[in-house]
Design an enzyme around this catalytic site. Sequence first.
Site, PDB file in Angstrom:
ATOM      1  N   GLN A 124      17.047  24.150 -24.869  1.00 21.93           N
ATOM      2  CA  GLN A 124      17.012  23.320 -25.716  1.00 21.93           C
ATOM      3  C   GLN A 124      17.098  21.667 -25.357  1.00 21.93           C
ATOM      4  OE1 GLN A 124      16.144  23.797 -28.971  1.00 21.93           O
ATOM      5  NE2 GLN A 124      16.229  21.633 -29.576  1.00 21.93           N
ATOM      6  N   ASP A 165       7.770  27.286 -24.181  1.00 26.75           N
ATOM      7  CA  ASP A 165       7.702  25.933 -24.756  1.00 26.75           C
ATOM      8  C   ASP A 165       6.435  25.459 -23.924  1.00 26.75           C
ATOM      9  OD1 ASP A 165       9.699  24.800 -26.380  1.00 26.75           O
ATOM     10  OD2 ASP A 165      11.300  25.120 -24.818  1.00 26.75           O
ATOM     11  N   LYS A 214      15.816  29.032 -34.980  1.00 29.92           N
ATOM     12  CA  LYS A 214      14.962  29.625 -34.123  1.00 29.92           C
ATOM     13  C   LYS A 214      15.372  31.268 -33.938  1.00 29.92           C
ATOM     14  CE  LYS A 214      13.622  25.987 -31.276  1.00 29.92           C
ATOM     15  NZ  LYS A 214      14.143  25.142 -30.127  1.00 29.92           N
TER      16      LYS A 214
HETATM   17  N1  GUN Z   1      13.716  19.576 -28.556  1.00 34.54           N
HETATM   18  C1  GUN Z   1      13.153  18.968 -29.716  1.00 34.54           C
HETATM   19  N2  GUN Z   1      12.106  19.888 -29.707  1.00 34.54           N
HETATM   20  C2  GUN Z   1      12.044  20.979 -28.698  1.00 34.54           C
HETATM   21  C3  GUN Z   1      11.261  22.009 -28.246  1.00 34.54           C
HETATM   22  O1  GUN Z   1      10.073  21.961 -28.895  1.00 34.54           O
HETATM   23  N3  GUN Z   1      11.538  22.719 -27.478  1.00 34.54           N
HETATM   24  C4  GUN Z   1      12.643  22.481 -26.645  1.00 34.54           C
HETATM   25  N4  GUN Z   1      12.902  23.402 -25.746  1.00 34.54           N
HETATM   26  N5  GUN Z   1      13.583  21.658 -26.939  1.00 34.54           N
HETATM   27  C5  GUN Z   1      13.268  20.754 -28.072  1.00 34.54           C
END
Ligand code: GUN
Length: 289
Positions: free
Chosen positions: A98, A121, A54
């Site tokens: 996350q 998200d 990211k």
């Molecule tokens: N863990 C796995 N996929 C995601 C996601 O799309 N966003 C977040 N915040 N955590 C994740």
Amino acid sequence: MAARILDGKAIAKEIQAEIATSVAAHVAAGGMAPGLAAVLVGEDPASQVYVRSKQKACERAGIASWLHRMPDETTTEDLLEVVSQLNGDPNVHGILVQLPLPPQIDELRVLDAIDPAKDVDGFHPQNVGLLSQGRPRFLPCTPSGVMQILARSDISIAGKHAVVLGRSDIVGKPMASLLAQKESTLGPNYCNATVTLCHSRTTNLAELTRQADLVVAAIGRPKFVTADMIRPGAVVIDVGINRTDDGLVGDVDFGPVSEIASAITPVPGGVGRLTVTMLLANTFAAATK
Ligand code: GUN
């Protein structure tokens, strides 16, 4: 006949270049650089990989990014404090905590505390509700990425039967909701599917998947979807990323299924690339709204 391989890597690259151009134009016009803050609690190796990718993608797109690392023993209150600081920081347009979080942390309390206008998200109940009502603000990144793959590959889903495997809050439920929307910014071909949402308690699963024009697999079980579950000519989207002794594999038994499907996403190089990309898109949207 072998299926068309839907190249998530190429599609992600194309969208990221579009976002970089939009960010540059926004900044050139005197706008603030978009900013994304990620919070990583603990040492989960998969999460570390996601967060790093990211950050790199942000850098390429001209989006400022910050990573807040917190120890494994972090409490809910500690994390709420960080979220509160980020909510109040005008340089931060998007906040991502996350997942998964360590078991002692109350995940829902944390997600509820993120400013819904910074919830890139799309996990906050306000944003989940807006999507459910057909007036989305932030689309959850992975389902949104799946829609981009379909749209940019000219695979119309209007009036088609889509079977979604998995009912997670992150993928399955919002995926089903997006496919069934009445309208889409992607155009009339990328909404109005008839959706069946399957899960671990579904009986006669293969009977249902065999009726599908589109199967989206998001159950987290390696090679679960086998060729006998797929109708010849169906489109198969594999959201699974499973770490096995054979390396990264999806939820779909790729080799045999690709002999039957008309189009399929590989793992890696499929949907995964789009998740990060749509996060950038949401962060840019948060900065410019
Ligand atoms: N863990 C796995 N996929 C995601 C996601 O799309 N966003 C977040 N915040 N955590 C994740």
